[in-house]
Enzyme design. Structure first.
Site, PDB file in Angstrom:
ATOM      1  N   CYS A 242       0.805  -1.226   0.000  1.00 54.13           N
ATOM      2  CA  CYS A 242       0.000   0.000   0.000  1.00 54.13           C
ATOM      3  C   CYS A 242       0.834   1.271   0.000  1.00 54.13           C
ATOM      4  O   CYS A 242       0.367   2.303  -0.476  1.00 54.13           O
ATOM      5  CB  CYS A 242      -0.932  -0.013   1.198  1.00 54.13           C
ATOM      6  SG  CYS A 242      -2.234  -1.238   1.032  1.00 54.13           S
ATOM      7  N   GLU A 376      -2.329  -4.052  -5.977  1.00 59.20           N
ATOM      8  CA  GLU A 376      -3.723  -4.276  -5.564  1.00 59.20           C
ATOM      9  C   GLU A 376      -4.678  -3.232  -6.149  1.00 59.20           C
ATOM     10  O   GLU A 376      -5.590  -2.776  -5.464  1.00 59.20           O
ATOM     11  CB  GLU A 376      -3.837  -4.280  -4.036  1.00 59.20           C
ATOM     12  CG  GLU A 376      -3.253  -5.507  -3.404  1.00 59.20           C
ATOM     13  CD  GLU A 376      -3.665  -5.714  -1.948  1.00 59.20           C
ATOM     14  OE1 GLU A 376      -4.360  -4.858  -1.374  1.00 59.20           O
ATOM     15  OE2 GLU A 376      -3.276  -6.758  -1.392  1.00 59.20           O
TER      16      GLU A 376
HETATM   17  O1  AHR Z   1       1.089  -6.608   3.501  1.00 57.41           O
HETATM   18  C1  AHR Z   1       0.241  -5.640   4.014  1.00 57.41           C
HETATM   19  C2  AHR Z   1      -0.639  -5.030   2.950  1.00 57.41           C
HETATM   20  O2  AHR Z   1      -1.545  -5.957   2.462  1.00 57.41           O
HETATM   21  C3  AHR Z   1       0.041  -4.518   1.733  1.00 57.41           C
HETATM   22  O3  AHR Z   1       0.550  -3.259   1.892  1.00 57.41           O
HETATM   23  C4  AHR Z   1      -1.042  -4.519   0.704  1.00 57.41           C
HETATM   24  O4  AHR Z   1      -0.569  -4.730  -0.598  1.00 57.41           O
HETATM   25  C5  AHR Z   1      -1.989  -5.576   1.178  1.00 57.41           C
HETATM   26  O5  AHR Z   1      -3.267  -5.107   1.268  1.00 57.41           O
END
Ligand code: AHR
Length: 588
Positions: A242, A376
């Site tokens: 994220c 994502e």
């Molecule tokens: O790994 C934690 C989070 O999980 C990451 O930042 C994201 O890609 C997913 O939602």
């Protein structure tokens, strides 16, 4: 089925289940299937759970450049201290002016609390550095001390050094400190000399253990980096997650802000500052001291293929509306960032970004082969944003394998929409993420047995078992991850890489669990999941080979059976995993 070449292993299952009878495993060594790629088992690093500042990055001073929104956050002050903002590093303009009191018994000082304490050990060496000047020419002196406020040992005995600031121009001063005592919750204190006559300006106050990973000055914690090296990962995905997306466009991860001199890398607000928990991490910022150069270097040093993830012009979709994304006609600088990254990693030293890499200490190329664009993301917006990246990267760097996203889930509309779209765009791999319970992981050990062999390859980019009702690192979680990984490796013809997530968590400041490696300032705690990762990575097969159990496929479908078999022994037995290696047999 006609055996061509096989060897059989008879296993007495009574050790596993009293009611089970003997089974014969046939390993069909003449029917070699897919090669298991070197990238099969890797690691994924994201700055979550204080994974970077306060974690892997060995810097011990919090808010070293006085750039937190409250400029003195993390610092206590004594006497006349002024925050100034015309410093020598234009992207970190704040610094502190320490003004003498005029009386030798009235001190002027600042004290840093570190990341969950400044923790130092007797017998170890620490490198303290500071940028400073005496604006009116000086000279004057400052004193640095490592102290343990909780101890009754005379602080002056801990570690101290005097530094003469001998110039009106900004200069870097460095001293080595060797504490005589160990302190877990120590502080670093900086005093103006008690006879001082001149204000002294200080900036980028830094303290590192001398003994970092491979001795790099702007280095990583040796124990944490070693834990990564011990996994012998084949691929290293960074830097998110994220944080690549950002809560807003401004705080997305921009690699160009993470390279060049550390003093001038701008601070970023961490997207994980308060998410999902009530543990408001109001001091969670990214100094970017750990940046893309450092990640590439680490990848090289631990023998992993670097796999950077870049922002696709979209912010986190959980936290934003479609209109918050970068408009399609304004993606140029984002795409240029992707192209420039290839130049930074692989370009000749005569190129702009290749020259920076050389200046930072690595003239040879880093050998970048993979790049993920978007993390994502989902929906038609993602497809529209990704398309121009694919086009530009293919045109200028056909050698780079592009990784697209399948969204945050693996069995929903977003996922079902994206896979065909990724195939249509022609990405090389699709990144799938699974944070599911143990039933899901056990049930999905066969997930890829029936996947299409015509689509892009699969990158299981983030996964971890979140045990039902108890999101912790539990043994049964690790075991179900193992069952799932068995299915990944058995399908190595389409699953080319996988990386557990998250990698690190500071016991004093985490936002997400389970995690692979827990730590505090002194200790590292490797989880069962870590041991599974290590086991699979170190004893990775070389080729997929059919295995039959009592004449029937041990797992998977005809022709896709791997060197591993997993399954239920009989209706009375618990789930178990049989690991069968065709060679060398000692691995069993
Ligand atoms: O790994 C934690 C989070 O999980 C990451 O930042 C994201 O890609 C997913 O939602």
């Amino acid at each position: 089925m006609k055996k061509t070449t096989a060897f059989s292993i008879a296993m007495a299952m009574t050790a596993i289940s009293a009611s089970a009878s003997d089974v014969v495993l046939d390993v069909w060594t003449a029917r070699i299937g897919a090669k298991i790629p070197a990238t099969m088992y890797g690691i994924f690093f994201e700055d979550i759970n204080y994974g970077a500042d306060g974690g892997l990055y060995a810097e011990m001073i919090k808010n070293r450049s006085f750039e937190f929104p409250q400029n003195l956050q993390g610092w206590r002050v004594l006497g006349d201290i002024k925050v100034m903002e015309d410093g020598p590093f234009f992207r970190n303009p704040h610094y502190v002016r320490m003004i003498p009191s005029g009386h030798r018994d009235k001190a002027t000082a600042i004290e840093n609390e570190g990341f969950f304490g400044v923790s130092f050990e007797k017998g170890k060496k620490y490198r303290f550095s500071i940028w400073a000047r005496v604006p009116d020419g000086g000279p004057d002196k400052i004193r640095v001390e490592l102290c343990d406020p909780a101890s009754d040992i005379d602080w002056t005995d801990m570690a101290r050094a005097q530094i003469t600031i001998d110039s009106g121009e900004w200069k870097k001063y460095t001293v080595t400190l060797e504490p005589s005592h160990t302190a877990e919750n120590g502080v670093v204190r900086l005093f103006l000399d008690r006879d001082s006559k001149h204000p002294v300006d200080v900036e980028h106050v830094s303290l590192f253990p001398v003994d970092t990973w491979n001795g790099h000055e702007n280095g990583m914690r040796r124990d944490l980096a070693q834990a990564l090296a011990d996994l012998k990962p084949g691929v290293f995905r960074f830097s998110g997650g994220c944080i690549v997306e950002g809560t807003t466009e401004t705080d997305r991860y921009q690699w160009k802000n993470t390279v060049g001199p550390v003093e001038n890398r701008p601070l970023n607000r961490n997207r994980w500052e308060d998410c999902f928990t009530n543990r408001l991490a109001a001091d969670y910022y990214q100094s970017r001291g750990l940046g893309f150069y450092d990640y590439f270097l680490l990848a090289e040093e631990i023998g992993a293929a670097p796999l950077p993830v870049l922002n696709v012009g979209m912010v986190c979709q959980y936290q934003n509306n479609p209109e918050d994304h970068t408009p399609l006609d304004s993606l140029e600088s984002y795409i240029q960032d992707a192209l420039d990254l290839v130049e930074f990693a692989n370009g000749d030293v005569s190129t702009k970004w290749g020259a920076l890499r050389a200046e930072m200490g690595h003239p040879a190329p880093f050998g970048l082969k993979y790049m993920a664009v978007g993390n994502e993301q989902w929906g038609p917006e993602y497809v529209k944003h990704l398309a121009p990246f694919v086009k530009a990267i293919r045109k200028q760097h056909p050698e780079i394998k592009i990784i697209g996203s399948s969204g945050p889930g693996v069995d929903d509309d977003k996922f079902n929409y994206l896979w065909p779209e990724m195939a249509r765009l022609g990405v090389d791999l699709v990144d799938e993420h699974y944070y599911r319970d143990e039933d899901w992981f056990l049930g999905n050990a066969t997930r890829y047995d029936s996947y299409s062999r015509k689509n892009p390859k699969v990158f299981a980019g983030e996964y971890a078992c979140h045990p039902k009702g108890n999101k912790r690192n539990l043994y049964k979680g690790a075991l179900s991850e193992a069952a799932f990984m068995t299915g990944l490796e058995r399908n190595a013809d389409i699953v080319n890489m996988c990386t557990y997530a998250p990698l690190f968590a500071n016991v004093n400041g985490w936002q997400w669990r389970p995690d692979l490696i827990w730590f505090d300032n002194f200790n590292t705690m490797l989880t069962d999941s870590y041991e599974i990762q290590r086991l699979y990575s170190l004893y990775k097969g070389t080729d997929v080979i059919p295995v039959t159990m009592n004449g029937k496929p041990a797992a998977g479908k005809e022709g896709q059976h791997g060197i591993y078999a997993s399954g239920v022994c009989d209706s009375n037995a618990d789930s178990y995993i049989v690991k069968v290696a065709s060679r060398p047999l000692e691995r069993l």
